[in-house]
Design a protein around this motif. Structure first.
Motif, PDB file in Angstrom:
ATOM      1  N   ILE A 192       0.838  -1.192   0.000  1.00 11.46           N
ATOM      2  CA  ILE A 192       0.000   0.000   0.000  1.00 11.46           C
ATOM      3  C   ILE A 192       0.879   1.251   0.000  1.00 11.46           C
ATOM      4  O   ILE A 192       0.584   2.238  -0.674  1.00 11.46           O
ATOM      5  N   GLU A 193       1.981   1.215   0.737  1.00 12.61           N
ATOM      6  CA  GLU A 193       2.888   2.359   0.800  1.00 12.61           C
ATOM      7  C   GLU A 193       3.484   2.659  -0.579  1.00 12.61           C
ATOM      8  O   GLU A 193       3.616   3.812  -0.971  1.00 12.61           O
ATOM      9  N   ALA A 194       3.857   1.610  -1.303  1.00 11.14           N
ATOM     10  CA  ALA A 194       4.423   1.798  -2.642  1.00 11.14           C
ATOM     11  C   ALA A 194       3.377   2.368  -3.584  1.00 11.14           C
ATOM     12  O   ALA A 194       3.662   3.296  -4.364  1.00 11.14           O
ATOM     13  N   LEU A 195       2.157   1.846  -3.523  1.00  9.51           N
ATOM     14  CA  LEU A 195       1.083   2.386  -4.363  1.00  9.51           C
ATOM     15  C   LEU A 195       0.807   3.841  -4.019  1.00  9.51           C
ATOM     16  O   LEU A 195       0.599   4.676  -4.912  1.00  9.51           O
ATOM     17  N   ALA A 196       0.810   4.156  -2.736  1.00 11.51           N
ATOM     18  CA  ALA A 196       0.564   5.535  -2.307  1.00 11.51           C
ATOM     19  C   ALA A 196       1.664   6.467  -2.817  1.00 11.51           C
ATOM     20  O   ALA A 196       1.374   7.582  -3.282  1.00 11.51           O
ATOM     21  N   ALA A 197       2.916   6.024  -2.771  1.00 15.93           N
ATOM     22  CA  ALA A 197       4.025   6.848  -3.266  1.00 15.93           C
ATOM     23  C   ALA A 197       3.877   7.112  -4.756  1.00 15.93           C
ATOM     24  O   ALA A 197       4.070   8.241  -5.222  1.00 15.93           O
ATOM     25  N   LEU A 198       3.510   6.074  -5.510  1.00 19.57           N
ATOM     26  CA  LEU A 198       3.327   6.242  -6.951  1.00 19.57           C
ATOM     27  C   LEU A 198       2.130   7.142  -7.252  1.00 19.57           C
ATOM     28  O   LEU A 198       2.187   7.992  -8.145  1.00 19.57           O
ATOM     29  N   ALA A 199       1.048   6.974  -6.505  1.00 17.42           N
ATOM     30  CA  ALA A 199      -0.134   7.820  -6.706  1.00 17.42           C
ATOM     31  C   ALA A 199       0.195   9.280  -6.410  1.00 17.42           C
ATOM     32  O   ALA A 199      -0.205  10.183  -7.159  1.00 17.42           O
ATOM     33  N   ARG A 200       0.942   9.532  -5.329  1.00 17.63           N
ATOM     34  CA  ARG A 200       1.350  10.907  -5.000  1.00 17.63           C
ATOM     35  C   ARG A 200       2.235  11.482  -6.102  1.00 17.63           C
ATOM     36  O   ARG A 200       2.113  12.654  -6.471  1.00 17.63           O
ATOM     37  N   GLY A 201       3.139  10.659  -6.628  1.00 17.72           N
ATOM     38  CA  GLY A 201       4.026  11.122  -7.692  1.00 17.72           C
ATOM     39  C   GLY A 201       3.269  11.549  -8.927  1.00 17.72           C
ATOM     40  O   GLY A 201       3.554  12.593  -9.517  1.00 17.72           O
ATOM     41  N   VAL A 202       2.285  10.766  -9.305  1.00 15.92           N
ATOM     42  CA  VAL A 202       1.490  11.111 -10.490  1.00 15.92           C
ATOM     43  C   VAL A 202       0.599  12.316 -10.205  1.00 15.92           C
ATOM     44  O   VAL A 202       0.456  13.211 -11.036  1.00 15.92           O
ATOM     45  N   ALA A 203       0.013  12.366  -9.016  1.00 20.76           N
ATOM     46  CA  ALA A 203      -0.830  13.510  -8.656  1.00 20.76           C
ATOM     47  C   ALA A 203      -0.007  14.798  -8.653  1.00 20.76           C
ATOM     48  O   ALA A 203      -0.452  15.835  -9.162  1.00 20.76           O
ATOM     49  N   ASP A 204       1.201  14.736  -8.091  1.00 24.57           N
ATOM     50  CA  ASP A 204       2.071  15.910  -8.108  1.00 24.57           C
ATOM     51  C   ASP A 204       2.463  16.268  -9.538  1.00 24.57           C
ATOM     52  O   ASP A 204       2.473  17.441  -9.917  1.00 24.57           O
TER      53      ASP A 204
END
Length: 171
Positions: free
Chosen positions: A11-23
């Motif tokens: 979940i942490e890895a998915l969250a990091a990737l989601a934040r990266g794309v959102a940013d």
């Protein structure tokens, strides 16, 4: 609270990737958005360094580097042949593991000491796909068959729709 091991991406890895794309979606240039994806790929995979390279003539040029500021400054704009990773990165950080993935015509390179797990490799695959999407999102829109760029065509359609008489005839 207990954490169970799963065979998939954390979940942490998915969250990091989601934040990266959102940013990245808030950025005004592909380089800025790709930097967000490189940072996210590094976080999601536990890599020490992440490098995103895009085609530049007959080489691949580093446009985003996630790692130490000194290494990022050294590698920014660095070019390598399309079929080779940059051995200097691995040597500089004493990395013994490298993941090099295609991101469309670009590449994502992830370096670290110690092997990547299957879930980290999955996160890397996802990051490469996201990088490919970012590159495509910032690419110039191809014109339609008549040579009109899509945004201009959409503007003409909107103007015609706002016109009170015979809008369909104007499009």
């Amino acid at each position: 609270m207990t954490v169970r091991e799963r065979a998939g991406i954390s979940i942490e890895a998915l969250a990091a990737l989601a934040r990266g794309v959102a940013d990245g979606a808030t950025r005004t240039s592909a380089a800025q958005a790709l930097q967000d994806v490189a940072d996210a790929a590094r976080a999601a995979t536990g890599a020490e360094v992440a490098v995103l390279r895009i085609p530049a003539g007959d080489a691949l040029e580093a446009v985003a580097v996630a790692g130490s500021a000194a290494l990022a400054a050294e590698l920014e704009g660095d070019r390598v042949p399309p079929d080779a990773a940059d051995g200097r990165v691995a040597e500089r950080i004493n990395a013994d593991a490298l993941l090099r993935l295609e991101a469309g015509a670009a590449t994502l390179e992830l370096y670290r000491t110690g092997a990547f797990s299957a879930s980290e490799e999955l996160a890397a695959d996802l990051a490469a796909g996201l990088a490919s999407l970012v590159i495509r999102a910032f690419a110039p829109a191809p014109p339609d068959a008549a040579g009109t760029p899509p945004l201009e065509l959409a503007g003409e359609a909107l103007a015609a729709a706002l016109h009170e008489t015979a809008p369909a005839a104007e499009v």
